[in-house]
Design a protein around this motif. Structure first.
Motif, PDB file in Angstrom:
ATOM      1  N   THR A 131       0.833  -1.211   0.000  1.00 25.53           N
ATOM      2  CA  THR A 131       0.000   0.000   0.000  1.00 25.53           C
ATOM      3  C   THR A 131       0.862   1.254   0.000  1.00 25.53           C
ATOM      4  N   GLN A 132       1.957   1.211   0.754  1.00 26.07           N
ATOM      5  CA  GLN A 132       2.863   2.357   0.783  1.00 26.07           C
ATOM      6  C   GLN A 132       3.467   2.599  -0.604  1.00 26.07           C
ATOM      7  N   GLY A 133       3.840   1.478  -1.272  1.00 26.05           N
ATOM      8  CA  GLY A 133       4.370   1.647  -2.628  1.00 26.05           C
ATOM      9  C   GLY A 133       3.338   2.244  -3.564  1.00 26.05           C
ATOM     10  N   ASP A 134       2.078   1.681  -3.451  1.00 23.92           N
ATOM     11  CA  ASP A 134       1.019   2.247  -4.296  1.00 23.92           C
ATOM     12  C   ASP A 134       0.780   3.709  -3.945  1.00 23.92           C
ATOM     13  N   ALA A 135       0.777   3.992  -2.624  1.00 22.51           N
ATOM     14  CA  ALA A 135       0.551   5.371  -2.204  1.00 22.51           C
ATOM     15  C   ALA A 135       1.676   6.287  -2.698  1.00 22.51           C
ATOM     16  N   ASP A 136       2.920   5.798  -2.634  1.00 20.92           N
ATOM     17  CA  ASP A 136       4.041   6.610  -3.145  1.00 20.92           C
ATOM     18  C   ASP A 136       3.893   6.865  -4.638  1.00 20.92           C
ATOM     19  N   ARG A 137       3.508   5.758  -5.355  1.00 23.37           N
ATOM     20  CA  ARG A 137       3.316   5.955  -6.808  1.00 23.37           C
ATOM     21  C   ARG A 137       2.160   6.903  -7.092  1.00 23.37           C
ATOM     22  N   ALA A 138       1.026   6.714  -6.338  1.00 21.30           N
ATOM     23  CA  ALA A 138      -0.118   7.605  -6.539  1.00 21.30           C
ATOM     24  C   ALA A 138       0.245   9.035  -6.154  1.00 21.30           C
ATOM     25  N   ALA A 139       1.031   9.170  -5.068  1.00 14.77           N
ATOM     26  CA  ALA A 139       1.440  10.515  -4.664  1.00 14.77           C
ATOM     27  C   ALA A 139       2.320  11.162  -5.726  1.00 14.77           C
ATOM     28  N   ARG A 140       3.242  10.354  -6.279  1.00 16.72           N
ATOM     29  CA  ARG A 140       4.082  10.917  -7.349  1.00 16.72           C
ATOM     30  C   ARG A 140       3.237  11.298  -8.561  1.00 16.72           C
ATOM     31  N   GLN A 141       2.279  10.396  -8.927  1.00 16.96           N
ATOM     32  CA  GLN A 141       1.402  10.733 -10.054  1.00 16.96           C
ATOM     33  C   GLN A 141       0.577  11.983  -9.747  1.00 16.96           C
ATOM     34  N   ALA A 142       0.040  12.040  -8.494  1.00 22.73           N
ATOM     35  CA  ALA A 142      -0.745  13.215  -8.125  1.00 22.73           C
ATOM     36  C   ALA A 142       0.113  14.481  -8.166  1.00 22.73           C
ATOM     37  N   LEU A 143       1.351  14.374  -7.670  1.00 21.79           N
ATOM     38  CA  LEU A 143       2.244  15.534  -7.713  1.00 21.79           C
ATOM     39  C   LEU A 143       2.546  15.935  -9.149  1.00 21.79           C
ATOM     40  N   ASP A 144       2.745  14.901 -10.014  1.00 21.00           N
ATOM     41  CA  ASP A 144       2.975  15.224 -11.440  1.00 21.00           C
ATOM     42  C   ASP A 144       1.748  15.892 -12.044  1.00 21.00           C
ATOM     43  N   ALA A 145       0.539  15.300 -11.719  1.00 21.51           N
ATOM     44  CA  ALA A 145      -0.690  15.901 -12.254  1.00 21.51           C
ATOM     45  C   ALA A 145      -0.894  17.308 -11.705  1.00 21.51           C
ATOM     46  N   ALA A 153      -9.615  23.336 -12.969  1.00 21.43           N
ATOM     47  CA  ALA A 153      -8.225  23.076 -12.552  1.00 21.43           C
ATOM     48  C   ALA A 153      -8.046  23.268 -11.036  1.00 21.43           C
ATOM     49  N   ASP A 154      -8.655  24.291 -10.452  1.00 26.61           N
ATOM     50  CA  ASP A 154      -8.529  24.530  -9.026  1.00 26.61           C
ATOM     51  C   ASP A 154      -9.182  23.412  -8.213  1.00 26.61           C
ATOM     52  N   ASP A 155     -10.380  22.975  -8.624  1.00 25.57           N
ATOM     53  CA  ASP A 155     -11.058  21.893  -7.906  1.00 25.57           C
ATOM     54  C   ASP A 155     -10.256  20.596  -7.992  1.00 25.57           C
ATOM     55  N   GLU A 156      -9.779  20.315  -9.242  1.00 25.70           N
ATOM     56  CA  GLU A 156      -8.980  19.097  -9.387  1.00 25.70           C
ATOM     57  C   GLU A 156      -7.695  19.178  -8.569  1.00 25.70           C
ATOM     58  N   ALA A 157      -7.095  20.348  -8.480  1.00 30.55           N
ATOM     59  CA  ALA A 157      -5.870  20.509  -7.683  1.00 30.55           C
ATOM     60  C   ALA A 157      -6.158  20.272  -6.198  1.00 30.55           C
ATOM     61  N   ARG A 158      -7.302  20.824  -5.729  1.00 31.54           N
ATOM     62  CA  ARG A 158      -7.660  20.590  -4.340  1.00 31.54           C
ATOM     63  C   ARG A 158      -7.925  19.109  -4.065  1.00 31.54           C
ATOM     64  N   GLU A 159      -8.640  18.434  -4.976  1.00 31.54           N
ATOM     65  CA  GLU A 159      -8.883  17.006  -4.808  1.00 31.54           C
ATOM     66  C   GLU A 159      -7.583  16.207  -4.780  1.00 31.54           C
ATOM     67  N   GLU A 179      -4.628  17.333  -3.896  1.00 31.30           N
ATOM     68  CA  GLU A 179      -3.932  17.624  -2.643  1.00 31.30           C
ATOM     69  C   GLU A 179      -4.543  16.858  -1.468  1.00 31.30           C
ATOM     70  N   GLU A 180      -5.909  16.810  -1.422  1.00 31.73           N
ATOM     71  CA  GLU A 180      -6.554  16.044  -0.357  1.00 31.73           C
ATOM     72  C   GLU A 180      -6.198  14.565  -0.426  1.00 31.73           C
ATOM     73  N   ARG A 181      -6.203  14.025  -1.628  1.00 35.13           N
ATOM     74  CA  ARG A 181      -5.829  12.612  -1.785  1.00 35.13           C
ATOM     75  C   ARG A 181      -4.377  12.382  -1.391  1.00 35.13           C
ATOM     76  N   ARG A 182      -3.524  13.353  -1.781  1.00 36.01           N
ATOM     77  CA  ARG A 182      -2.113  13.228  -1.416  1.00 36.01           C
ATOM     78  C   ARG A 182      -1.939  13.272   0.098  1.00 36.01           C
ATOM     79  N   ASP A 183      -2.670  14.195   0.779  1.00 35.67           N
ATOM     80  CA  ASP A 183      -2.577  14.281   2.242  1.00 35.67           C
ATOM     81  C   ASP A 183      -3.077  12.996   2.899  1.00 35.67           C
ATOM     82  N   ARG A 184      -4.184  12.447   2.350  1.00 37.01           N
ATOM     83  CA  ARG A 184      -4.714  11.200   2.911  1.00 37.01           C
ATOM     84  C   ARG A 184      -3.721  10.052   2.734  1.00 37.01           C
ATOM     85  N   LEU A 185      -3.126   9.970   1.556  1.00 34.70           N
ATOM     86  CA  LEU A 185      -2.120   8.904   1.312  1.00 34.70           C
ATOM     87  C   LEU A 185      -0.894   9.092   2.196  1.00 34.70           C
ATOM     88  N   LEU A 186      -0.485  10.342   2.406  1.00 36.82           N
ATOM     89  CA  LEU A 186       0.670  10.595   3.281  1.00 36.82           C
ATOM     90  C   LEU A 186       0.358  10.194   4.719  1.00 36.82           C
TER      91      LEU A 186
END
Length: 450
Positions: A157-171, A250-256, A258-265
């Motif tokens: 899960t941590q690996g998936d979360a890291d990958r999702a976080a990296r993808q989210a950061l890229d997005a 773009a702002d709503d998607e960015a907030r979503e 960020e929230e997903r990234r915070d939850r994964l972190l």
């Protein structure tokens, strides 16, 4: 006997009187003989008197012999009575000792009954405790397996979360870049519009809406040239292409994102903390296990050294942990040196020495945590008579140190002679087995007063 003794005394008194009378008669006869002037005339009375005296002496001798025989018989009867009295006192003492022994046996029987009752309940308690420990062990194993699965799942899960976080950061970076470009285009367009409006105002002093009237463009007039309109349309399209697509969410998607990234972190932090606690628990268990293992090893090694010296009448022995620095992963090496031999491993000893060394090790572990009952099956089979005596001496010492009851299965007569009670199976009739029991300890106590 008293009546016969009184009769004999009366007879002896009568014979003594007759003897005295005979003696008196003999004296009178001798006096008369001396007074006679002619002894020859008294030869016949003298002979008669002598005959009577001889008869009296014979009778006295006969009664004296009878009296002496009766006296000897009385003495023999007296000694017999004394012997009977001593024998009676002995039997009375034996009866008292038997009564004491009966009381002791009754107390031992009550104690044995109480111990039997305790032992009857003890297997159930031990079974419950063993079941509890088995369940605890299974629970611990299951918990460890679940923890291992949770750890593996957490790592995945941590690996998936890291990958999702990296993808989210890229997005997020791409969205921010797109938003920045759009804002730049919007700002450029607004600036351009402001410039145009300022230019119109400066050049024509009118608002942009008044340019139609100022330019006197007739709305009803014919359309301008198509080529000029196309060129203008192409130019406008190029300008629009240069502006690019504008994402209004773009702002709503960015907030979503960020929230997903915070939850994964947060989930990653929880997994990291769980892994840390799990590893800390494993380290604590390993440390405690090492401490307990080393403490138990030290105790067993001390008992093993003492028992080895006791069995062999000297020598040295020790236990060593080998093949690893960690006690939990180390092997066990037994070093033994019987008297007169060099230190060597157990595999280089003879069969009897190996058996005695194994007995010392088994009893060393047994002394560390004694049990109520210990069953020994043919432990004296590889031993000679001297070593069997040593083994029996060791069992006596163990009985003195602990409250353990030893049950020994053996065919050795020396071992059987040293036991307190024997149980065996005999076949007095063909095909019919019978249990035989001999209480040697009770027999010794019964024979002790004699």
């Amino acid at each position: 006997l008293a009546a016969r003794l009184a009769a004999l005394d009366a007879t002896a008194a009568r014979l003594a009187g007759e003897d005295a009378a005979v003696v008196a008669g003999a004296e009178e006869a001798a006096a008369a003989l001396a007074a006679l002037p002619d002894p020859a005339s008294f030869e016949a009375p003298i002979a008669l008197a002598r005959g009577r005296v001889g008869e009296g002496r014979a009778v006295v001798a006969e009664f004296g012999a009878v009296a002496r025989g009766l006296a000897r018989e009385v003495e023999a009867r007296r000694r017999r009575l004394e012997a009977i009295a001593r024998e009676r006192s002995g039997w009375v003492g034996r009866a008292a000792a038997a009564a004491d022994q009966i009381a002791v046996l009754a107390a031992r029987r009550d104690e044995a009954i109480g111990e039997r009752d305790d032992l009857v309940e003890r297997p159930a308690d031990l079974e419950i405790e063993r079941a509890r420990l088995r369940d605890a062990t299974l629970g611990a194993e299951a918990e460890r397996a679940r923890a291992a699965d949770a750890l593996a799942m957490g790592e995945r899960t941590q690996g998936d979360a890291d990958r999702a976080a990296r993808q989210a950061l890229d997005a997020l970076a791409a969205a921010r870049e797109v938003k920045g470009r759009a804002e730049e285009r919007l700002a450029a367009a607004a600036a351009r519009r402001s410039e145009i409006e300022a230019g119109i105002a400066e050049a024509f002093a009118v608002a942009p809406a008044g340019l139609v009237a100022l330019a006197e463009i007739d709305v009803d007039a014919p359309l301008p040239d198509a080529e000029s309109v196309d060129r203008r349309l192409d130019r406008l399209r190029q300008e629009r292409e240069r502006l690019g697509a504008v994402n209004l969410r773009a702002d709503d998607e960015a907030r979503e994102v960020e929230e997903r990234r915070d939850r994964l972190l947060a989930e990653r932090d929880d997994l990291v903390e769980a892994i840390r606690r799990l590893r800390l628990g494993i380290q604590t268990l390993n440390r405690e296990a090492r401490e307990r293992l080393l403490a138990a090893f030290t105790t067993v090694d001390g008992h093993f050294r003492a028992l080895f010296t006791h069995l062999f009448g000297g020598g040295e022995a020790e236990l060593q942990l080998v093949d690893a620095e960690d006690p939990l992963e180390a092997g066990l090496e037994i070093i033994a040196r019987p008297p007169g031999k060099k230190p060597t491993t157990m595999t280089l000893l003879s069969g009897g020495e190996q058996a005695l060394t194994a007995l010392a090790l088994i009893f060393a572990v047994f002394l560390t945590n004694p049990a109520p009952i210990c069953v020994l099956d043919e432990v004296d089979a590889p031993l000679d008579d001297a070593n069997v005596e040593r083994c029996c001496d060791l069992l006596d010492a163990m009985v003195g140190q602990t409250d353990t009851r030893f049950i020994v299965i053996t065919h050795n007569p020396i071992t059987m002679a040293r036991m307190d009670r024997l149980f065996g199976v005999t076949m007095s009739e063909r095909g019919v087995s019978q249990l035989v029991s001999v209480d040697l300890e009770r027999a010794e106590k019964i024979l002790a007063p004699v």
